[in-house]
Design a protein around this motif. Structure first.
Motif, PDB file in Angstrom:
ATOM      1  N   ASP A 113       0.835  -1.197   0.000  1.00  0.00           N
ATOM      2  CA  ASP A 113       0.000   0.000   0.000  1.00  0.00           C
ATOM      3  C   ASP A 113       0.869   1.245   0.000  1.00  0.00           C
ATOM      4  OD1 ASP A 113      -2.256  -1.622   0.265  1.00  0.00           O
ATOM      5  OD2 ASP A 113      -2.249  -1.474   2.451  1.00  0.00           O
ATOM      6  N   ARG A 114       0.367   2.298  -0.606  1.00  0.00           N
ATOM      7  CA  ARG A 114       0.946   3.639  -0.470  1.00  0.00           C
ATOM      8  C   ARG A 114       0.190   4.253   0.701  1.00  0.00           C
ATOM      9  NH1 ARG A 114       4.478   6.831  -2.676  1.00  0.00           N
ATOM     10  NH2 ARG A 114       4.112   9.048  -3.025  1.00  0.00           N
ATOM     11  N   THR A 115       0.921   4.731   1.703  1.00  0.00           N
ATOM     12  CA  THR A 115       0.331   5.065   2.996  1.00  0.00           C
ATOM     13  C   THR A 115       0.770   6.437   3.475  1.00  0.00           C
ATOM     14  OG1 THR A 115       0.418   2.715   3.556  1.00  0.00           O
ATOM     15  CG2 THR A 115       0.127   4.239   5.377  1.00  0.00           C
ATOM     16  N   LEU A 129      -4.669   4.842   3.042  1.00  0.00           N
ATOM     17  CA  LEU A 129      -3.924   3.908   2.216  1.00  0.00           C
ATOM     18  C   LEU A 129      -4.566   3.764   0.840  1.00  0.00           C
ATOM     19  CD1 LEU A 129      -4.862   2.364   5.159  1.00  0.00           C
ATOM     20  CD2 LEU A 129      -2.733   1.257   4.646  1.00  0.00           C
ATOM     21  N   THR A 130      -3.726   3.519  -0.154  1.00  0.00           N
ATOM     22  CA  THR A 130      -4.169   3.121  -1.492  1.00  0.00           C
ATOM     23  C   THR A 130      -3.356   1.893  -1.865  1.00  0.00           C
ATOM     24  OG1 THR A 130      -4.683   5.388  -2.145  1.00  0.00           O
ATOM     25  CG2 THR A 130      -4.341   3.796  -3.925  1.00  0.00           C
ATOM     26  N   GLN A 131      -4.036   0.830  -2.214  1.00  0.00           N
ATOM     27  CA  GLN A 131      -3.341  -0.398  -2.594  1.00  0.00           C
ATOM     28  C   GLN A 131      -2.652  -0.184  -3.936  1.00  0.00           C
ATOM     29  OE1 GLN A 131      -4.629  -4.826  -2.096  1.00  0.00           O
ATOM     30  NE2 GLN A 131      -5.552  -4.099  -3.968  1.00  0.00           N
ATOM     31  N   VAL A 132      -1.361  -0.508  -3.986  1.00  0.00           N
ATOM     32  CA  VAL A 132      -0.603  -0.394  -5.234  1.00  0.00           C
ATOM     33  C   VAL A 132      -0.086  -1.744  -5.707  1.00  0.00           C
ATOM     34  CG1 VAL A 132       0.034   2.028  -4.891  1.00  0.00           C
ATOM     35  CG2 VAL A 132       1.525   0.229  -3.994  1.00  0.00           C
ATOM     36  N   GLU A 133      -0.152  -2.733  -4.822  1.00  0.00           N
ATOM     37  CA  GLU A 133       0.295  -4.081  -5.156  1.00  0.00           C
ATOM     38  C   GLU A 133      -0.593  -5.068  -4.401  1.00  0.00           C
ATOM     39  OE1 GLU A 133       4.496  -6.606  -5.065  1.00  0.00           O
ATOM     40  OE2 GLU A 133       4.330  -4.742  -3.943  1.00  0.00           O
ATOM     41  N   GLU A 134      -1.167  -5.998  -5.106  1.00  0.00           N
ATOM     42  CA  GLU A 134      -2.061  -6.969  -4.471  1.00  0.00           C
ATOM     43  C   GLU A 134      -1.246  -8.140  -3.930  1.00  0.00           C
ATOM     44  OE1 GLU A 134      -6.458  -8.856  -5.292  1.00  0.00           O
ATOM     45  OE2 GLU A 134      -5.281  -8.114  -6.977  1.00  0.00           O
ATOM     46  N   LEU A 135      -1.263  -8.304  -2.615  1.00  0.00           N
ATOM     47  CA  LEU A 135      -0.499  -9.352  -1.942  1.00  0.00           C
ATOM     48  C   LEU A 135      -1.422 -10.190  -1.062  1.00  0.00           C
ATOM     49  CD1 LEU A 135       2.478  -7.146  -0.682  1.00  0.00           C
ATOM     50  CD2 LEU A 135       2.488  -8.662  -2.667  1.00  0.00           C
ATOM     51  N   SER A 136      -1.075 -11.450  -0.904  1.00  0.00           N
ATOM     52  CA  SER A 136      -1.821 -12.303   0.023  1.00  0.00           C
ATOM     53  C   SER A 136      -1.367 -11.979   1.446  1.00  0.00           C
ATOM     54  CB  SER A 136      -1.546 -13.779  -0.285  1.00  0.00           C
ATOM     55  OG  SER A 136      -0.217 -14.107   0.086  1.00  0.00           O
TER      56      SER A 136
END
Length: 152
Positions: A113-115, A129-136
């Protein structure tokens, strides 16, 4: 890729106790783009219960009373309010211009996330936060553990 991870789309609804809830709601509208959903106020203007929305997140707001203490009364806050938004950089600039204190500028974090971290004038700490990479969750835990191992 969605800006808000599915597991956070429906979350616990915080109820913020604030000394000056009406002023706080006006600040949240200016700084965070909050929309007022409803307000129940006493004749003296103190808010018994109100609700605001920041993007898809709903928060309850009221003036501190009885068992509920404000951050000022408590001498600080024990909760960080995490809210996913579409564009954390724009929100950060708007919030700082409105008077929020920057505790962390926009930063790409290991968890994808960009935080940013901000403190509002009423004592609450917000993490947008804005998600920039989808991770488990497993990938996030591995990255976090790897990062901590590197600090030793």
């Amino acid at each position: 890729m969605p800006a808000i991870p599915g597991r956070y789309r429906h979350a616990v609804v915080p109820h913020l106790m604030i000394d000056g809830a009406a002023e706080a709601m006006a600040f949240y509208a200016t700084a965070f783009g909050a929309e007022e959903i409803m307000r129940i106020a006493r004749p003296d203007g103190r808010i018994l219960h109100a609700e605001i929305r920041i993007q898809d997140s709903v928060l309850m707001v009221g003036d501190g009373d009885g068992a509920f203490r404000t951050p000022r009364e408590a001498g600080g806050t024990t909760v960080g309010l995490h809210v996913y938004v579409d564009d954390v950089d724009t929100l950060y600039r708007r919030a700082v211009a409105a008077g929020a204190e920057s505790l962390q500028p926009p930063t790409d974090m290991f968890y994808g996330d960009r935080t940013v971290m901000l403190k509002d004038p009423f004592g609450h700490v917000w993490v947008f936060l804005t998600q920039v990479e989808e991770l488990s969750p497993e990938e996030v835990a591995q990255r976090g553990n790897d990062l901590l191992q590197g600090l030793q």
